[in-house]
Design an enzyme around this catalytic site. Structure first.
Site, PDB file in Angstrom:
ATOM      1  N   HIS A 191       0.786  -1.289   0.091  1.00  0.00           N
ATOM      2  CA  HIS A 191       0.016  -0.177  -0.064  1.00  0.00           C
ATOM      3  C   HIS A 191       0.811   1.230  -0.213  1.00  0.00           C
ATOM      4  O   HIS A 191       0.607   2.231   0.416  1.00  0.00           O
ATOM      5  CB  HIS A 191      -1.126  -0.031   1.135  1.00  0.00           C
ATOM      6  CG  HIS A 191      -1.712  -1.182   1.417  1.00  0.00           C
ATOM      7  ND1 HIS A 191      -2.513  -1.536   0.164  1.00  0.00           N
ATOM      8  CD2 HIS A 191      -2.085  -1.983   2.349  1.00  0.00           C
ATOM      9  CE1 HIS A 191      -3.288  -2.487   0.585  1.00  0.00           C
ATOM     10  NE2 HIS A 191      -2.868  -2.934   1.581  1.00  0.00           N
ATOM     11  N   HIS A 226      -2.178   3.150   5.157  1.00  0.00           N
ATOM     12  CA  HIS A 226      -1.357   2.474   6.249  1.00  0.00           C
ATOM     13  C   HIS A 226      -0.298   1.606   5.334  1.00  0.00           C
ATOM     14  O   HIS A 226      -0.385   1.602   4.027  1.00  0.00           O
ATOM     15  CB  HIS A 226      -2.060   1.426   7.063  1.00  0.00           C
ATOM     16  CG  HIS A 226      -2.724   0.232   6.245  1.00  0.00           C
ATOM     17  ND1 HIS A 226      -3.919   0.057   5.624  1.00  0.00           N
ATOM     18  CD2 HIS A 226      -1.980  -1.244   6.249  1.00  0.00           C
ATOM     19  CE1 HIS A 226      -3.865  -0.774   5.064  1.00  0.00           C
ATOM     20  NE2 HIS A 226      -3.114  -1.876   5.424  1.00  0.00           N
TER      21      HIS A 226
END
Length: 284
Positions: A191, A226
């Site tokens: 991510h 995150h």
């Protein structure tokens, strides 16, 4: 790569995705996923790269191909075929970044050191939130629970992610960085946006990798910014319970995404526990 190799390996590279589309890694990926092949290097009829199976916790293997007059041989990390090819490929890639990467392969029998010697994946002197305790890949309940989710103090912010330890960088698919540490351990950072490192780069501990986000170009999803931080040993995801990272010992909870990090009597639990990075390594 020299231009003369581009055309020569284009067909081989295209064939990798087709040939491996029905091959599942040892850590079983969903049956409906198609792997993503990324070439790392090619020389003298050889090619090495990464093969990523998309998912919430992407599974990544090295692949090797050898092209001869008799055709193309393909093999993935962790198989006897890969080990046999790797012994020969080591001579072709000797003294190169590809050779260094090949030396990290789990099938070469070096084994992992007892300690992962990992720091926390953000800047020393700052506290981040543990947004997700130990959990596994693809949403299944069974172990190993090999990943933690972290983000900075602001739930909507995007923050700098740093290497938990030095090693060789691979970029297997979008928004994913892996660092292969050379003694059986690998760390994975998913991510990420605005990635600052390139495939094949040798980096040290604490170097900037990218920034937290909700981007999920290698499968899965993120409900908020995150970093999905995972640990592998000898090519397989490991259970984090009891492992020490940055001076904090990981304790899994009664179910995935819960659990705590514990240090000197202090317990920081998901979701939202504030974990301070003192710069400690491993057990500290």
């Amino acid at each position: 790569m020299p231009q003369r190799w581009v055309g020569r390996f284009a067909a081989v590279f295209a064939a990798i995705v087709v040939a491996f589309s029905t091959v599942q890694p040892a850590a079983a990926a969903p049956s409906n996923t198609q792997p993503v092949a990324v070439r790392f290097a090619a020389a003298n009829g050889w090619e090495i790269g990464t093969l990523a199976y998309p998912g919430e916790e992407p599974t990544v293997l090295l692949y090797l191909t050898r092209r001869t007059a008799d055709g193309v041989t393909l093999a993935t990390e962790g198989t006897a075929e890969f080990e046999a090819l790797a012994l020969e490929a080591g001579f072709a890639f000797a003294g190169t970044r590809a050779g260094d990467l090949l030396a990290t392969a789990d099938s070469l029998g070096a084994g992992a050191s007892a300690s992962a010697a990992l720091g926390l994946p953000w800047t020393d002197g700052y506290a981040w939130r543990l947004t997700g305790g130990p959990h596994n890949n693809y949403g299944k309940r069974k172990h190993p629970w090999s990943s933690l989710d972290f983000n900075g103090p602001d739930s909507g912010g995007s923050y700098m992610v740093r290497s938990a330890r030095g090693g060789i960088v691979t970029r297997p698919c979008a928004n994913l960085v892996q660092i292969r540490h050379g003694d059986g351990w690998t760390t994975s950072y998913y991510h990420l946006r605005n990635i600052q490192v390139r495939s094949g780069q040798s980096i040290g501990r604490g170097e900037l990798l990218g920034y937290t986000s909700t981007n999920a170009g290698c499968g899965g999803y993120a409900s908020g910014p995150h970093v999905h931080f995972s640990v592998l040993k000898n090519g397989s995801h490991v259970n984090l319970d009891g492992l020490a990272i940055g001076g904090w010992k990981i304790k899994e909870g009664p179910r995935q995404y819960y659990g705590c990090l514990v240090r000197n009597g202090s317990k920081k639990c998901a979701p939202g526990g504030s974990v301070y990075n003192s710069g400690a390594i491993g057990s500290g």
